[in-house]
Design a protein around this motif. Structure first.
Motif, PDB file in Angstrom:
ATOM      1  N   ARG A 253       1.144   2.341 -10.238  1.00  0.00           N
ATOM      2  CA  ARG A 253       0.968   1.419  -9.107  1.00  0.00           C
ATOM      3  C   ARG A 253      -0.461   1.482  -8.557  1.00  0.00           C
ATOM      4  N   GLN A 254      -1.011   2.650  -8.519  1.00  0.00           N
ATOM      5  CA  GLN A 254      -2.381   2.789  -8.028  1.00  0.00           C
ATOM      6  C   GLN A 254      -3.366   2.050  -8.931  1.00  0.00           C
TER       7      GLN A 254
ATOM      8  N   ILE B 109       0.847  -1.203   0.000  1.00  0.00           N
ATOM      9  CA  ILE B 109       0.000   0.000   0.000  1.00  0.00           C
ATOM     10  C   ILE B 109       0.878   1.248   0.000  1.00  0.00           C
ATOM     11  N   ALA B 110       1.918   1.246   0.844  1.00  0.00           N
ATOM     12  CA  ALA B 110       2.801   2.413   0.952  1.00  0.00           C
ATOM     13  C   ALA B 110       3.534   2.692  -0.351  1.00  0.00           C
ATOM     14  N   SER B 111       3.771   1.668  -1.158  1.00  0.00           N
ATOM     15  CA  SER B 111       4.519   1.846  -2.407  1.00  0.00           C
ATOM     16  C   SER B 111       3.651   2.375  -3.545  1.00  0.00           C
ATOM     17  N   CYS B 112       2.339   2.423  -3.329  1.00  0.00           N
ATOM     18  CA  CYS B 112       1.422   2.858  -4.397  1.00  0.00           C
ATOM     19  C   CYS B 112       1.336   4.381  -4.441  1.00  0.00           C
ATOM     20  N   THR B 113       2.429   5.004  -4.837  1.00  0.00           N
ATOM     21  CA  THR B 113       2.478   6.469  -4.905  1.00  0.00           C
ATOM     22  C   THR B 113       2.368   6.975  -6.336  1.00  0.00           C
TER      23      THR B 113
ATOM     24  N   SER C  40      -5.802  -1.097  -7.912  1.00  0.00           N
ATOM     25  CA  SER C  40      -7.238  -1.091  -8.222  1.00  0.00           C
ATOM     26  C   SER C  40      -7.632  -2.354  -8.971  1.00  0.00           C
ATOM     27  N   ASN C  41      -6.780  -2.790  -9.906  1.00  0.00           N
ATOM     28  CA  ASN C  41      -7.068  -4.006 -10.681  1.00  0.00           C
ATOM     29  C   ASN C  41      -7.021  -5.253  -9.795  1.00  0.00           C
TER      30      ASN C  41
END
Length: 651
Positions: free
Chosen positions: A578-579, A570-574, A583-584
């Motif tokens: 990645r986001q 989650i923290a790496s989804c910047t 979502s996928n």
């Protein structure tokens, strides 16, 4: 075969040498013609013998003939060439000098160092032997009346007599000393027998020592890699390093995470990696340095590193080169090996075992700090002493209830309220206070207490659910973690059924969390346990999705109710990319029929983003700290608890 030949040849030479020194032997082989006059038959070769060179050649009063090694060899030459030999002027007086100077004989026997005393044109060395502390050569001397044709025939015949035959003649004639009486001969025979036995025992002892040496060498070789093993490391440390030179060395402990690699790639890959690693390390080690494989995935090196800077430089170079080398064969396996080093100058009196132990603490420090190598310092040793004490106390701690349940609450996105909590373990240690899982989980596994710990936590969760059977707490679910070790047990379902039967609560309110590596390692046993638990009414969650152990196929192959996405992911989804990927993933999980819980939510921005991509639940310090049970009810309020939990109500 060559060793056997050398053995028997050495044995024969020893026996002959003893026989020569003691002048003893076995019965006579043969004799040649001997006449007392100064001439003999016209068709024979005349020989001037030395009556005083027993056992090579001597005059026997009893036989009235020349006897010994040379007469026996002349008989062989006679058989080979058809030439007859006759000793003339036979008596106890040595007339070789006179007969040779008068050209009355064709050949005579002579010692190489006394050839000038007789008149000879050519010498033929016939026999070398040991006498009176010196090596002596006995020769055939040809006088000037000997024809070249005759010399050629005799030389050729003598060349065909083997050394073994010559030694046989020597042995055969060594007991016939005319100066010995029967009593003396018996004494010498006894002495000879004893000497013979001593020689035999000596040879056997030498062979035994050599075999033991070879055996010891073989026992220090690692069968898998061909380099040294643990015994070799101890030998090198204790025997090959002097006390003065030890201060110039460091012990380097290199290891890979065998368990992790085995899960990902299998046991065969582990063996291949170890062979590659051994070959690479062996090619880099210096002549006065030493390498050994201690056990699965563990190597140790004794390297020359007089200063801390040299030690660090050399260790990092070794580890980095090894990891780069292995990546050529296994591209997806980055940084397979880590290392720790202990400089011997800091622990001058330590033995091989202690030095190895100290270096190992540097390795553990490298793992904790996520670096490739660390030089062991005092703080690492202090940390390990602490771990040693915890290791000693852990069994009693499990039994005495020192492991307590803490809760971190989970928020539901749809209602924005609390829907449940994750049960987390904390060790309330009498000496060190509250310890978190990363400080003791490895100890529980090493000591075999992890299964007992897991069931203790499960029992505590069941008890809490029973306490929360009344409104509004009965709307909450609790998740309980199980390690791979526990979940793979054949009696796992029987154990949790037995424990939960002691408490009254709805089984759907208890979610069993399993890590995705559990499914990867023992899929059949785990899948069977998952199915049994789900049929009994428990919910099933996959924990730490995104850490890389399993594929989404596991999600579809097993009946999963909840997927927890790891906080680091989650923290790496910047970034937008990645986001979109997150979502996928959530969409894919929903299509499997499971709900999604995102862990590690630390701020409002993360919470708002997760809400936009339809995450079902969130957990993290933004919503709740990790609380002991006594503080949980103070945190909970009726208006903060969801009315209808998405997870509990979904069937």
């Amino acid at each position: 075969m060559n060793d056997c030949r050398k053995f028997y040849k050495s044995l024969i030479i020893c026996i002959f040498s003893i026989a020569m020194i003691l002048n003893i032997g076995l019965p006579v082989y043969a004799a040649v013609y001997t006449v007392p006059s100064d001439s003999g038959e016209a068709d024979t070769v005349y020989v001037a013998g030395n009556p005083n060179t027993y056992p090579l050649e001597y005059y026997s009063k009893e036989d009235k003939a020349f006897c010994g090694v040379f007469p026996d060899m002349l008989k062989v030459v006679s058989e080979k060439t058809g030439i007859s030999f006759t000793y003339i002027s036979a008596s106890f007086e040595n007339r070789q000098k006179e007969l040779s100077r008068n050209n009355q004989v064709e050949l005579l026997t002579v010692l190489s160092d006394k050839q000038n005393e007789c008149k000879v044109n050519e010498l033929l060395p016939v026999l070398k032997f040991y006498s009176k502390g010196e090596n002596t050569t006995y020769c055939i001397g040809f006088t000037e009346i000997t024809s070249p044709e005759l010399i050629g025939k005799i030389k050729n015949a003598f060349s065909e007599i083997s050394e073994e035959e010559k030694m046989g003649f020597l042995l055969a004639n060594s007991s016939n000393d005319p100066e010995l009486n029967n009593k003396d001969r018996l004494i010498k025979i006894i002495i000879s027998s004893i000497s013979f036995l001593i020689v035999i025992c000596g040879i056997i002892a030498i062979v035994a020592v050599k075999r033991k040496k070879h055996s010891n060498q073989d026992s220090m070789i690692d069968e898998l890699t061909g380099i040294g093993n643990a015994e070799y490391y101890n030998y090198a440390f204790e025997k090959l390093l002097s006390r003065q030179s030890k201060n110039l060395y460091a012990v380097v402990y290199l290891a890979c995470e065998v368990e992790k690699i085995s899960i990902e790639c299998g046991e065969k890959t582990i063996k291949e990696i170890e062979r590659y690693a051994a070959a690479q390390l062996n090619s880099k080690i210096a002549s006065a340095e030493y390498l050994a494989r201690i056990n699965d995935g563990v190597f140790v090196m004794l390297i020359q590193a007089p200063t801390e800077k040299e030690c660090a430089s050399k260790m990092f170079e070794v580890v980095d080169n090894l990891n780069l080398y292995l990546q050529e064969f296994y591209p997806n396996m980055a940084n397979a090996f880590s290392a720790g080093a202990s400089r011997l100058c800091e622990h001058p009196d330590c033995n091989a075992e202690t030095a190895f132990y100290n270096a190992k603490q540097g390795y553990f420090a490298a793992l904790r700090s996520n670096t490739s190598a660390v030089i062991t310092c005092e703080s690492h040793l202090t940390q390990d002493r602490r771990q040693g004490k915890l290791r000693k106390d852990v069994a009693n701690a499990v039994t005495d209830g020192e492991f307590r349940v803490y809760l971190q609450f989970i928020n539901e996105n749809k209602s924005g309220k609390i829907c449940g909590a994750e049960a987390l373990s904390r060790w309330q240690n009498k000496e060190y206070g509250i310890l978190r899982p990363h400080e003791y989980i490895s100890i529980l596994k090493e000591t075999g207490q992890i299964i007992a710990h897991d069931y203790k936590m499960f029992s505590a969760v069941c008890s809490q659910l029973e306490i929360w059977n009344a409104e509004p707490y009965n709307r909450l679910f609790l998740t309980c973690n199980f390690t791979r070790t526990s979940l793979s047990q054949n009696d796992f379902f029987d154990r949790i059924s037995e424990i939960s039967s002691n408490y009254k609560f709805e089984r759907r309110r208890l979610v069993l969390e399993i890590t995705e590596d559990s499914i990867a390692e023992n899929s059949k046993a785990v899948s069977e346990n998952i199915s049994k638990c789900r049929r009994a009414g428990f919910k099933i969650a996959i924990d730490d999705m995104g850490t890389g152990f399993s594929s989404f196929a596991d999600l579809y192959d097993n009946e999963i109710d909840l997927v927890k996405i790891d906080g680091e992911f989650i923290a790496s989804c910047t970034s937008e990319r990645r986001q979109t990927m997150l979502s996928n993933i959530i969409t894919l999980v929903h299509k499997s029929g499971a709900k999604v819980l995102c862990e590690g939510v630390e701020n409002l921005g993360q919470a708002e983003f997760l809400n936009t991509i339809n995450c079902d639940m969130m957990q993290g310090f933004y919503f709740s700290k990790i609380l002991p049970l006594v503080e949980c009810e103070k945190f909970l309020k009726n208006e903060n608890i969801t009315e209808n939990s998405t997870l509990i109500k979904s069937e």
